[in-house]
Design an enzyme around this catalytic site. Structure first.
Site, PDB file in Angstrom:
ATOM      1  N   LYS A  41     -11.776   6.610  23.749  1.00 45.53           N
ATOM      2  CA  LYS A  41     -10.545   5.876  24.088  1.00 45.53           C
ATOM      3  C   LYS A  41     -10.756   5.087  25.381  1.00 45.53           C
ATOM      4  O   LYS A  41     -11.773   5.278  26.073  1.00 45.53           O
ATOM      5  CB  LYS A  41      -9.375   6.845  24.206  1.00 45.53           C
ATOM      6  N   ARG A 139       2.818  18.033  26.835  1.00 46.87           N
ATOM      7  CA  ARG A 139       2.680  16.641  26.409  1.00 46.87           C
ATOM      8  C   ARG A 139       2.952  16.592  24.911  1.00 46.87           C
ATOM      9  O   ARG A 139       3.965  17.094  24.464  1.00 46.87           O
ATOM     10  CB  ARG A 139       1.270  16.165  26.813  1.00 46.87           C
ATOM     11  N   HIS A 168      -4.477  20.659  23.291  1.00 42.48           N
ATOM     12  CA  HIS A 168      -5.176  20.063  24.438  1.00 42.48           C
ATOM     13  C   HIS A 168      -5.008  20.983  25.638  1.00 42.48           C
ATOM     14  O   HIS A 168      -3.903  21.425  25.942  1.00 42.48           O
ATOM     15  CB  HIS A 168      -4.609  18.672  24.730  1.00 42.48           C
ATOM     16  N   ARG A 224     -14.385  18.012  21.724  1.00 39.67           N
ATOM     17  CA  ARG A 224     -13.959  16.632  21.996  1.00 39.67           C
ATOM     18  C   ARG A 224     -14.395  16.191  23.398  1.00 39.67           C
ATOM     19  O   ARG A 224     -13.571  16.010  24.284  1.00 39.67           O
ATOM     20  CB  ARG A 224     -12.426  16.534  21.922  1.00 39.67           C
ATOM     21  N   TYR A 268      -7.084 -10.948  54.090  1.00 42.46           N
ATOM     22  CA  TYR A 268      -5.633 -11.056  54.301  1.00 42.46           C
ATOM     23  C   TYR A 268      -5.158 -10.160  55.437  1.00 42.46           C
ATOM     24  O   TYR A 268      -5.623  -9.034  55.585  1.00 42.46           O
ATOM     25  CB  TYR A 268      -4.885 -10.631  53.028  1.00 42.46           C
ATOM     26  N   CYS A 315      -9.677  -8.234  47.960  1.00 47.28           N
ATOM     27  CA  CYS A 315      -8.868  -9.316  47.373  1.00 47.28           C
ATOM     28  C   CYS A 315      -8.899  -9.193  45.843  1.00 47.28           C
ATOM     29  O   CYS A 315      -9.606  -8.358  45.299  1.00 47.28           O
ATOM     30  CB  CYS A 315      -9.434 -10.675  47.774  1.00 47.28           C
ATOM     31  N   ASP A 317     -10.290 -11.186  43.711  1.00 52.31           N
ATOM     32  CA  ASP A 317     -11.574 -11.578  43.113  1.00 52.31           C
ATOM     33  C   ASP A 317     -12.765 -11.413  44.048  1.00 52.31           C
ATOM     34  O   ASP A 317     -13.885 -11.764  43.681  1.00 52.31           O
ATOM     35  CB  ASP A 317     -11.528 -13.064  42.710  1.00 52.31           C
TER      36      ASP A 317
HETATM   37  C1  LIG Z   1      -6.766  15.020  23.479  1.00 62.09           C
HETATM   38  C2  LIG Z   1      -7.993  14.807  24.318  1.00 62.09           C
HETATM   39  N1  LIG Z   1      -9.117  15.458  23.998  1.00 62.09           N
HETATM   40  C3  LIG Z   1     -10.248  15.300  24.713  1.00 62.09           C
HETATM   41  C4  LIG Z   1     -10.278  14.470  25.822  1.00 62.09           C
HETATM   42  C5  LIG Z   1     -11.569  14.337  26.592  1.00 62.09           C
HETATM   43  O1  LIG Z   1     -11.442  14.875  27.867  1.00 62.09           O
HETATM   44  P1  LIG Z   1     -12.683  14.875  28.887  1.00 62.09           P
HETATM   45  O2  LIG Z   1     -12.914  13.440  29.206  1.00 62.09           O
HETATM   46  O3  LIG Z   1     -12.197  15.642  30.045  1.00 62.09           O
HETATM   47  O4  LIG Z   1     -13.828  15.487  28.169  1.00 62.09           O
HETATM   48  C6  LIG Z   1      -9.126  13.789  26.188  1.00 62.09           C
HETATM   49  C7  LIG Z   1      -9.140  12.935  27.373  1.00 62.09           C
HETATM   50  O5  LIG Z   1      -8.258  12.851  28.150  1.00 62.09           O
HETATM   51  C8  LIG Z   1      -7.949  13.958  25.415  1.00 62.09           C
HETATM   52  O6  LIG Z   1      -6.815  13.329  25.730  1.00 62.09           O
END
Ligand SMILES: Cc1ncc(COP(=O)(O)O)c(C=O)c1O
Length: 377
Positions: A41, A139, A168, A224, A268, A315, A317
């Site tokens: 993601k 969540r 999670h 994951r 700035y 800044c 850029d």
């Molecule tokens: C549902 C879920 N699983 C796994 C992960 C992976 O987490 P990490 O990057 O700490 O391994 C995330 C990341 O936020 C997540 O939202």
């Protein structure tokens, strides 16, 4: 002078050998039959989602997860034919696109199930979904009491196949493991209630990066990992650090030099006032590229293999650095903001620490106008 520095003054280089190395490191924590769902993601934590996913697919990864429908569609359109799970919440209006692109939803609320059933009715094979139970993150997810009875209703039959059950973990990188143990206990109880109904769940998953290292009993049949793939961890000091290699380096190039007198100011609002005649190098990267304004007067970059400080406000850029203590700096001279230069290195976790955040935010924040270049050792 034609070189990478002048053609592409600011870029991120992504080391695919390091990515493969990190994947092997993760696998060493797993039982042979435990699979990996790579978390890609947020543009693969800033590394470029398509190229990262393709590189991981070449390493044998068959499961990916993204946060949103758009991210999933981008991967499908790039030709990825593997399983792609959409972790985030979905609206009813998004379901037809989801199904058209064969993306696997994480269902966290029953209201979406009838919409999914309708959209997948004419699908040739059972349509995979994952169910999420909320065990302490506060969540997304069904409450533990709500989920098992769902299996007694018709909602989960028909065209839908519950391919996965997940939760999670909120504190897998915390000092105290008791929060995680409580979450796993709650999750285990829900899992048992579902199994007692004679239901088989091909994929049961709870472990993010920290849990992969610290909680082997959280691995189940799928893990994951996100941040560990990219070469970082946020584990407490008491845990032996995994052997990871940061994947992303952020580099730029000196575009102008100037010498300012004692009392002269930079950027700035004149927040930097020179206390001596000062040689300044101007670098073409700013907060629009994800180099946070909070690094003003705080960050360091590498030039000639040495650390030099950012002076004045970052800044949109550009940033300016004090190179008075270096040998004369050339226009076109390479600069490393994240990465190794000579004997010195600055990695995203150090940049994060300077401004009180985590390496995730530094990596994800690298802007879309920064080109990503892919390399292997
Ligand atoms: C549902 C879920 N699983 C796994 C992960 C992976 O987490 P990490 O990057 O700490 O391994 C995330 C990341 O936020 C997540 O939202």
């Amino acid at each position: 002078m034609t070189s990478i520095q002048t053609l592409l003054p600011t870029y991120a280089s992504i080391n695919l050998t390091a990515l493969a190395h990190n994947l092997s490191c993760i696998k060493r924590y797993l039982a042979p039959d435990c699979q990996v769902m790579a978390i890609v993601k947020a543009n693969a934590y800033g590394h470029g989602v398509v190229e990262t996913a393709q590189a991981l697919a070449r390493q044998g990864i068959e499961r990916f997860a993204v946060a949103s429908l758009d991210e999933g569609i981008a991967l499908r359109q790039a030709g990825l034919s593997t399983s792609i799970v959409v972790l985030g919440a979905l609206f009813e209006e998004q379901i037809s696109d989801l199904v058209a692109h064969r993306l696997t939803p994480v269902v966290s609320d029953a209201h979406i199930l009838p919409v999914l059933i309708k959209a997948t009715q004419s699908h040739p094979a059972p349509y995979p979904i994952h169910l999420k139970v909320e065990t302490g993150m506060g969540r997304l997810g069904f409450s533990p009491a709500e989920l098992p009875p769902l299996f007694d209703e018709r909602l989960l039959g028909g065209p839908l196949q519950v391919e996965g059950l997940m939760t999670h973990l909120a504190d897998a990188d915390g000092k105290d493991s008791s929060v995680t143990e409580r979450q796993l206990e709650t999750f285990g109880a829900v899992l048992n209630q579902i199994r007692q109904r004679g239901i088989t769940l091909p994929f049961v998953h709870t472990a993010n990066s920290a849990a992969i290292v610290r909680f082997p009993h959280a691995h189940f049949s799928l893990v994951r990992p996100g941040i560990m793939l990219y070469g970082y961890h946020t584990l407490p000091d008491t845990v032996p650090a995994p052997d990871l290699r940061p994947v992303l380096s952020l580099r730029t190039t000196v575009v102008q030099r100037r010498t300012i007198p004692q009392g002269g100011t930079v950027s700035y609002n004149g927040t930097f006032v020179a206390t001596r005649p000062t040689r300044i190098a101007v670098l073409p990267i700013g907060y629009a590229d994800g180099y946070s304004r909070r690094l003003s007067q705080r960050g360091l970059v590498l030039i000639q293999g040495r650390r030099v400080p950012i002076v004045g406000l970052v800044c949109m850029d550009m940033i300016m650095v004090d190179v008075t203590d270096l040998a004369p700096v050339r226009i076109g001279e390479p600069v490393t903001l994240i990465g190794q230069q000579g004997e010195e290195s600055i990695w995203a976790d150090e940049v994060a620490a300077w401004i009180g955040t985590i390496p995730y935010e530094i990596l994800c924040g690298i802007g879309s106008r920064v080109p990503r270049l892919y390399e292997s050792d």
